[in-house]
Design a protein around this motif. Structure first.
Motif, PDB file in Angstrom:
ATOM      1  N   THR A  26       0.807  -1.233   0.000  1.00 12.11           N
ATOM      2  CA  THR A  26       0.000   0.000   0.000  1.00 12.11           C
ATOM      3  C   THR A  26       0.837   1.279   0.000  1.00 12.11           C
ATOM      4  O   THR A  26       0.282   2.358   0.196  1.00 12.11           O
ATOM      5  CB  THR A  26      -0.969   0.035   1.213  1.00 12.11           C
ATOM      6  N   TRP A  27       2.152   1.162  -0.200  1.00 12.72           N
ATOM      7  CA  TRP A  27       2.973   2.376  -0.296  1.00 12.72           C
ATOM      8  C   TRP A  27       2.547   3.150  -1.547  1.00 12.72           C
ATOM      9  O   TRP A  27       2.414   2.552  -2.622  1.00 12.72           O
ATOM     10  CB  TRP A  27       4.459   2.011  -0.394  1.00 12.72           C
ATOM     11  N   GLN A  28       2.346   4.436  -1.408  1.00 14.21           N
ATOM     12  CA  GLN A  28       1.925   5.297  -2.522  1.00 14.21           C
ATOM     13  C   GLN A  28       0.491   5.030  -2.986  1.00 14.21           C
ATOM     14  O   GLN A  28       0.090   5.525  -4.037  1.00 14.21           O
ATOM     15  CB  GLN A  28       2.896   5.179  -3.711  1.00 14.21           C
ATOM     16  N   GLY A  54       4.171   5.659   8.014  1.00 16.60           N
ATOM     17  CA  GLY A  54       4.720   6.630   7.069  1.00 16.60           C
ATOM     18  C   GLY A  54       3.945   6.734   5.758  1.00 16.60           C
ATOM     19  O   GLY A  54       4.161   7.681   5.001  1.00 16.60           O
ATOM     20  N   TYR A  55       3.093   5.769   5.465  1.00 22.92           N
ATOM     21  CA  TYR A  55       2.350   5.825   4.198  1.00 22.92           C
ATOM     22  C   TYR A  55       1.150   6.782   4.288  1.00 22.92           C
ATOM     23  O   TYR A  55       0.532   7.092   3.263  1.00 22.92           O
ATOM     24  CB  TYR A  55       1.864   4.436   3.758  1.00 22.92           C
ATOM     25  N   GLY A  56       0.829   7.191   5.520  1.00 21.79           N
ATOM     26  CA  GLY A  56      -0.259   8.151   5.688  1.00 21.79           C
ATOM     27  C   GLY A  56      -1.610   7.609   5.273  1.00 21.79           C
ATOM     28  O   GLY A  56      -2.511   8.394   4.940  1.00 21.79           O
ATOM     29  N   VAL A 110      10.357  -2.370  12.417  1.00 24.44           N
ATOM     30  CA  VAL A 110      11.157  -1.142  12.422  1.00 24.44           C
ATOM     31  C   VAL A 110      11.385  -0.818  10.937  1.00 24.44           C
ATOM     32  O   VAL A 110      12.059  -1.576  10.232  1.00 24.44           O
ATOM     33  CB  VAL A 110      12.523  -1.354  13.128  1.00 24.44           C
ATOM     34  N   HIS A 111      10.791   0.270  10.463  1.00 23.80           N
ATOM     35  CA  HIS A 111      10.762   0.517   9.012  1.00 23.80           C
ATOM     36  C   HIS A 111      12.165   0.660   8.411  1.00 23.80           C
ATOM     37  O   HIS A 111      12.452   0.137   7.343  1.00 23.80           O
ATOM     38  CB  HIS A 111       9.932   1.784   8.747  1.00 23.80           C
ATOM     39  N   TRP A 112      13.036   1.375   9.124  1.00 20.53           N
ATOM     40  CA  TRP A 112      14.415   1.592   8.664  1.00 20.53           C
ATOM     41  C   TRP A 112      15.345   1.612   9.876  1.00 20.53           C
ATOM     42  O   TRP A 112      14.949   2.107  10.941  1.00 20.53           O
ATOM     43  CB  TRP A 112      14.550   2.951   7.954  1.00 20.53           C
ATOM     44  N   SER A 153      13.000  -3.988   8.867  1.00 19.03           N
ATOM     45  CA  SER A 153      12.900  -3.758   7.429  1.00 19.03           C
ATOM     46  C   SER A 153      14.122  -2.953   6.995  1.00 19.03           C
ATOM     47  O   SER A 153      14.611  -2.113   7.762  1.00 19.03           O
ATOM     48  CB  SER A 153      11.604  -2.998   7.129  1.00 19.03           C
ATOM     49  N   ASN A 154      14.597  -3.233   5.814  1.00 22.86           N
ATOM     50  CA  ASN A 154      15.759  -2.512   5.267  1.00 22.86           C
ATOM     51  C   ASN A 154      17.022  -2.721   6.105  1.00 22.86           C
ATOM     52  O   ASN A 154      17.873  -1.834   6.186  1.00 22.86           O
ATOM     53  CB  ASN A 154      15.433  -1.014   5.138  1.00 22.86           C
ATOM     54  N   PHE A 155      17.126  -3.881   6.751  1.00 20.23           N
ATOM     55  CA  PHE A 155      18.345  -4.212   7.496  1.00 20.23           C
ATOM     56  C   PHE A 155      19.240  -5.073   6.592  1.00 20.23           C
ATOM     57  O   PHE A 155      18.808  -6.102   6.085  1.00 20.23           O
ATOM     58  CB  PHE A 155      18.020  -4.987   8.785  1.00 20.23           C
ATOM     59  N   ILE A 283      15.082   0.560  -5.723  1.00 16.84           N
ATOM     60  CA  ILE A 283      13.997   1.541  -5.622  1.00 16.84           C
ATOM     61  C   ILE A 283      14.206   2.411  -4.382  1.00 16.84           C
ATOM     62  O   ILE A 283      14.122   3.629  -4.429  1.00 16.84           O
ATOM     63  CB  ILE A 283      12.625   0.826  -5.542  1.00 16.84           C
ATOM     64  N   CYS A 284      14.439   1.771  -3.252  1.00 17.59           N
ATOM     65  CA  CYS A 284      14.597   2.498  -1.991  1.00 17.59           C
ATOM     66  C   CYS A 284      16.047   2.415  -1.538  1.00 17.59           C
ATOM     67  O   CYS A 284      16.415   1.513  -0.785  1.00 17.59           O
ATOM     68  CB  CYS A 284      13.686   1.923  -0.919  1.00 17.59           C
ATOM     69  N   GLY A 285      16.849   3.329  -1.992  1.00 17.62           N
ATOM     70  CA  GLY A 285      18.226   3.394  -1.501  1.00 17.62           C
ATOM     71  C   GLY A 285      18.245   4.119  -0.159  1.00 17.62           C
ATOM     72  O   GLY A 285      17.200   4.289   0.478  1.00 17.62           O
TER      73      GLY A 285
HETATM   74  O1  LIG Z   1       8.161   1.695   2.508  1.00 18.46           O
HETATM   75  C1  LIG Z   1       8.441   2.543   1.708  1.00 18.46           C
HETATM   76  C2  LIG Z   1       9.693   3.252   1.705  1.00 18.46           C
HETATM   77  O2  LIG Z   1      10.492   2.799   2.736  1.00 18.46           O
HETATM   78  C3  LIG Z   1       9.485   4.730   1.835  1.00 18.46           C
HETATM   79  O3  LIG Z   1       8.629   4.962   2.910  1.00 18.46           O
HETATM   80  C4  LIG Z   1      10.786   5.434   2.028  1.00 18.46           C
HETATM   81  O4  LIG Z   1      11.630   5.165   0.965  1.00 18.46           O
HETATM   82  C5  LIG Z   1      10.647   6.911   2.208  1.00 18.46           C
HETATM   83  O5  LIG Z   1       9.785   7.203   3.208  1.00 18.46           O
HETATM   84  C6  LIG Z   1      10.272   7.629   0.969  1.00 18.46           C
HETATM   85  O6  LIG Z   1       9.136   8.072   0.893  1.00 18.46           O
HETATM   86  O7  LIG Z   1      11.131   7.764   0.100  1.00 18.46           O
END
Ligand SMILES: O=C[C@H](O)[C@@H](O)[C@@H](O)[C@H](O)C(=O)O
Ligand SMILES: NC(=O)C1=CN([C@@H]2O[C@H](COP(=O)(O)OP(=O)(O)OC[C@H]3O[C@@H](n4cnc5c(N)ncnc54)[C@H](OP(=O)(O)O)[C@@H]3O)[C@@H](O)[C@H]2O)C=CC1
Length: 299
Positions: A26-28, A54-56, A110-112, A153-155, A283-285
């Motif tokens: 559901t991101w974006q 964070g996705y609001g 933990v998202h990041w 996440s992202n570890f 995609i997500c650096g």
């Molecule tokens: O889950 C999605 C991603 O981690 C995203 O939330 C991040 O990459 C960052 O917040 C962004 O918007 O660029």
């Protein structure tokens, strides 16, 4: 060809729980679109929804769950701790639960591995706090009845080594949610997680928005041969590699097509052809973060 049943498949976690193999991303997904997307997915048979503070859109994700009519206990819901809430873990979870309108989530991540000051737009890293401190707080949630499992996440390997090697780490993360598609396959990280009993969930499995994989010749040829879409081939590849997949769509036909993963599979040769794809992109650096998170290759 082996009869596969991926739509009801689950992967076992180190907690004793089982995570459904296919989850709706559901991101974006805008708040205006996500309620109907979540409801459509659940009605189509999905039993796993992935969101984040964070996705609001947690509020609207929760509305979609209720709109579907599918009982809560049949659905796996994952949400994530935002970087600016690392010193307020319990409060952050309560906020997400309130947004979602749920009493518990199945997985809290933990998202990041990046702990930043509130109000700094994720730019100012704490000097006296990092993800090891955050994990100490995450562990306190287990047993609260508000989470079934906790994870990260992202570890990468380097950060997992630090976390697992710290004396305060009593609970091995159940899941590491990481970017996984043929242009970012991270074989060392996946093998490391498997060795430590950490399940990998693959994000951006289709290559994300405007995917560069859609025109990849290996994938388009394979999809044609199999009379499947490139997206279906990508999802099947991820499932056969052993990770759960989290395709995002707000388009009803795509939500259904991405779940048409029963009764067919890729041969070993077909998997090997996808493994041999040489394109590389992430995609997500970590450029948008004040700390380095990825250290080259998949470490
Ligand atoms: O889950 C999605 C991603 O981690 C995203 O939330 C991040 O990459 C960052 O917040 C962004 O918007 O660029
Ligand atoms: N932990 C983390 O840091 C991250 C987690 N994630 C999670 O993983 C999920 C998936 O990753 P995401 O980056 O969103 O990207 P995906 O790889 O799932 O790709 C989504 C894109 O593909 C399109 N699409 C979906 N299905 C089809 C189809 N059958 N045919 C053609 N196009 C299609 C979607 O369009 P449309 O919606 O318009 O149909 C959208 O543009 C996220 O939504 C999120 O839940 C993602 C990134 C980072």
């Amino acid at each position: 060809m082996a009869e596969t049943k991926n739509t009801t498949k689950t992967f076992p976690l180190n907690t004793g729980h089982s995570i459904p193999a296919i989850g709706l991303g559901t991101w974006q997904s805008s708040p205006g679109d996500v309620t109907s997307a979540v409801s459509a997915a659940l009605k189509a048979g999905y039993r796993h929804i992935d969101t984040a503070f964070g996705y609001g859109n947690e509020r609207e994700v929760g509305e979609g769950i209720r709109l579907s009519g599918v009982p809560r206990d049949q659905i796996w819901v994952t949400t994530k701790l935002d970087n600016t809430w690392h010193k307020r873990v319990s409060e952050a979870l309560d906020k997400s639960l309130e947004n979602l309108g749920l009493e518990y989530v199945d997985l809290y991540l933990v998202h990041w591995p990046s702990s930043t000051e509130p109000g700094s737009d994720g730019k100012k890293h704490y000097e006296d706090w990092d993800f090891v401190d955050t994990w100490r707080e995450m562990q306190k949630l287990v047993g609260s009845g508000k989470v079934r499992a906790i994870g990260v996440s992202n570890f990468g390997i380097r950060n997992l080594e630090r976390l697992l090697g710290d004396p305060s780490c009593k609970i091995v993360p159940a899941v590491n949610q990481i970017e996984l598609h043929p242009a970012n396959p991270s074989p060392k990280l996946v093998a490391y997680c498997s060795e430590k009993g950490i399940h990998c969930s693959g994000y951006s499995p289709l290559g994300s928005t405007g995917s560069l994989l859609n025109k990849n010749p290996t994938l388009t040829a394979l999809a044609k041969e199999k009379n499947r879409s490139v997206q279906q081939v990508l999802l099947m590849w991820g499932l056969q590699k052993g990770w759960s997949v989290l395709p995002k769509s707000v388009t009803p036909e795509r939500i259904e097509a991405n779940f048409d993963l029963d009764g067919w599979s890729l041969t070993e040769e077909e998997v090997a052809k996808i493994d041999a794809i040489k394109d590389r992109f992430k995609i997500c650096g970590d450029r948008w973060l004040p700390v380095k998170v990825f250290f080259g290759d998949d470490e």
